[in-house]
Design an enzyme around this catalytic site. Structure first.
Site, PDB file in Angstrom:
ATOM      1  N   GLU A   1      22.181  31.098 -16.636  1.00  0.00           N
ATOM      2  CA  GLU A   1      23.012  31.768 -17.638  1.00  0.00           C
ATOM      3  C   GLU A   1      24.426  31.862 -17.107  1.00  0.00           C
ATOM      4  O   GLU A   1      24.734  31.419 -16.000  1.00  0.00           O
ATOM      5  CB  GLU A   1      22.455  33.150 -17.975  1.00  0.00           C
ATOM      6  CG  GLU A   1      22.414  34.110 -16.805  1.00  0.00           C
ATOM      7  CD  GLU A   1      21.804  35.454 -17.169  1.00  0.00           C
ATOM      8  OE1 GLU A   1      21.727  35.767 -18.376  1.00  0.00           O
ATOM      9  OE2 GLU A   1      21.418  36.195 -16.249  1.00  0.00           O
TER      10      GLU A   1
ATOM     11  N   TYR B   1      23.811  49.638 -17.596  1.00  0.00           N
ATOM     12  CA  TYR B   1      24.885  49.752 -18.575  1.00  0.00           C
ATOM     13  C   TYR B   1      24.579  48.924 -19.807  1.00  0.00           C
ATOM     14  O   TYR B   1      23.672  48.093 -19.820  1.00  0.00           O
ATOM     15  CB  TYR B   1      26.221  49.299 -17.965  1.00  0.00           C
ATOM     16  CG  TYR B   1      26.365  47.794 -17.798  1.00  0.00           C
ATOM     17  CD1 TYR B   1      27.131  47.048 -18.701  1.00  0.00           C
ATOM     18  CD2 TYR B   1      25.748  47.113 -16.748  1.00  0.00           C
ATOM     19  CE1 TYR B   1      27.270  45.671 -18.564  1.00  0.00           C
ATOM     20  CE2 TYR B   1      25.888  45.749 -16.603  1.00  0.00           C
ATOM     21  CZ  TYR B   1      26.652  45.027 -17.506  1.00  0.00           C
ATOM     22  OH  TYR B   1      26.769  43.667 -17.368  1.00  0.00           O
TER      23      TYR B   1
ATOM     24  N   LYS C   1      19.688  45.184 -16.914  1.00  0.00           N
ATOM     25  CA  LYS C   1      21.156  45.173 -17.012  1.00  0.00           C
ATOM     26  C   LYS C   1      21.729  46.252 -16.092  1.00  0.00           C
ATOM     27  O   LYS C   1      22.176  47.324 -16.530  1.00  0.00           O
ATOM     28  CB  LYS C   1      21.591  45.383 -18.463  1.00  0.00           C
ATOM     29  CG  LYS C   1      23.012  44.920 -18.749  1.00  0.00           C
ATOM     30  CD  LYS C   1      23.271  44.902 -20.249  1.00  0.00           C
ATOM     31  CE  LYS C   1      24.703  44.521 -20.585  1.00  0.00           C
ATOM     32  NZ  LYS C   1      25.000  43.104 -20.294  1.00  0.00           N
TER      33      LYS C   1
ATOM     34  N   LEU D   1      19.185  37.487 -18.584  1.00  0.00           N
ATOM     35  CA  LEU D   1      19.211  38.706 -19.380  1.00  0.00           C
ATOM     36  C   LEU D   1      18.830  38.381 -20.821  1.00  0.00           C
ATOM     37  O   LEU D   1      19.237  37.345 -21.351  1.00  0.00           O
ATOM     38  CB  LEU D   1      20.620  39.312 -19.351  1.00  0.00           C
ATOM     39  CG  LEU D   1      20.792  40.632 -20.086  1.00  0.00           C
ATOM     40  CD1 LEU D   1      20.080  41.762 -19.345  1.00  0.00           C
ATOM     41  CD2 LEU D   1      22.271  40.949 -20.262  1.00  0.00           C
TER      42      LEU D   1
END
Length: 287
Positions: free
Chosen positions: A182, A33, A149, A207
């Protein structure tokens, strides 16, 4: 006005939007996505988001559901049809509908695509940035390929729910060596007492955030001191400032971490300045 979604070639009422029960996104989280910001009637950094979507699809060996130019057209159409001036547009692509089997579907099964958009309050986001958010740390427990992702976000859901239950808006993952990787849906940053901006390198443990990349460009343009390296939870506790970046938050100051105040407990000047400059450095496409 009813919300509109795009599902596999059709624009439908959001309330009626559906995919098949054997869509592999539902059965296996076998999909990817992207989320793009809509700001002041513009789609933000769509080329970069589509580049990353293409990379994610390639890594999972899923074909584009249609030409890239057609995906771009649909994104704009969904935003227009929902009359979103400030908000988000979401695109999800899965390997498609097929009998439940761990092996890839037979040749000829088309990928599924869903695009939705929703409005948000720019004023509310600005008010949140003036206050800052609280973050709660959480042990890193995701698969190693978080650079893709994917829609397999259960660990993120649990981490963010834990943050909410402990007074936070976001979670920060901490690896076995005590370093922050993250956020649950953001990239993590600190500003040291010496004024050095620090964030983890964009390797396969985080990411490659689009907002992160834009912020790096602003940092270089502004001549700020920057280090791309891991930072520890302890270093974050002692930082002058902290903030997170994502399409959903832009640049959002962090004022508390695990209940402890960061800096003076108020949004710092560096994060606030980066937020102020952000949309001057982005690729804006009028909807």
């Amino acid at each position: 006005m009813s919300r509109i979604a795009y599902v596999n070639g059709q624009y439908v009422r959001h309330a009626d939007a559906a995919v098949h029960v054997e869509d592999r996104g539902y059965q296996f989280a076998d999909g990817v996505y992207e989320v793009c910001e809509v700001w002041n009637g513009n789609l933000v950094d769509v080329p970069r988001h589509l580049d990353r979507l293409g990379r994610s699809l390639s890594e999972l060996r899923i074909d584009w559901p249609m030409a890239r130019s057609a995906v771009n057209f649909v994104l704009h159409q969904v935003v227009r049809r929902n009359r979103v001036r400030d908000g988000l547009v979401y695109i999800q692509v899965t390997r498609g509908v097929s009998r439940r089997d761990h092996f890839f579907p037979p040749e000829g099964v088309a990928p599924s695509i869903v695009v939705t958009a929703r409005a948000s309050s720019a004023a509310a986001a600005a008010a949140q940035a003036e206050e800052g958010i609280a973050v709660v740390s959480y042990p890193e427990n995701r698969w190693p390929r978080v650079d893709i992702k994917t829609v397999a976000l259960l660990p993120n859901v649990l981490a963010k729910q834990n943050a909410r239950e402990n007074g936070g808006k976001e979670a920060w993952y901490v690896d076995a060596d005590g370093f922050v990787t993250e956020g649950g849906s953001t990239n993590a940053w600190i500003v040291t007492k010496e004024g050095v901006l620090v964030t983890r390198p964009a390797e396969d443990r985080i990411l490659r955030g689009i907002t992160r990349a834009v912020v790096l460009e602003i940092i270089k343009k502004e001549g700020l001191t920057f280090e791309e390296r891991p930072f520890s939870l302890e270093e974050a506790f002692n930082a002058k400032e902290a903030f997170v970046t994502a399409a959903t938050t832009v640049v959002m100051p962090v004022t508390r971490l695990d209940g402890k105040m960061i800096g003076n407990g108020h949004p710092g000047s560096v994060a606030s300045r980066l937020r102020e400059l952000f949309h001057t450095a982005t690729d804006l496409r009028v909807v």
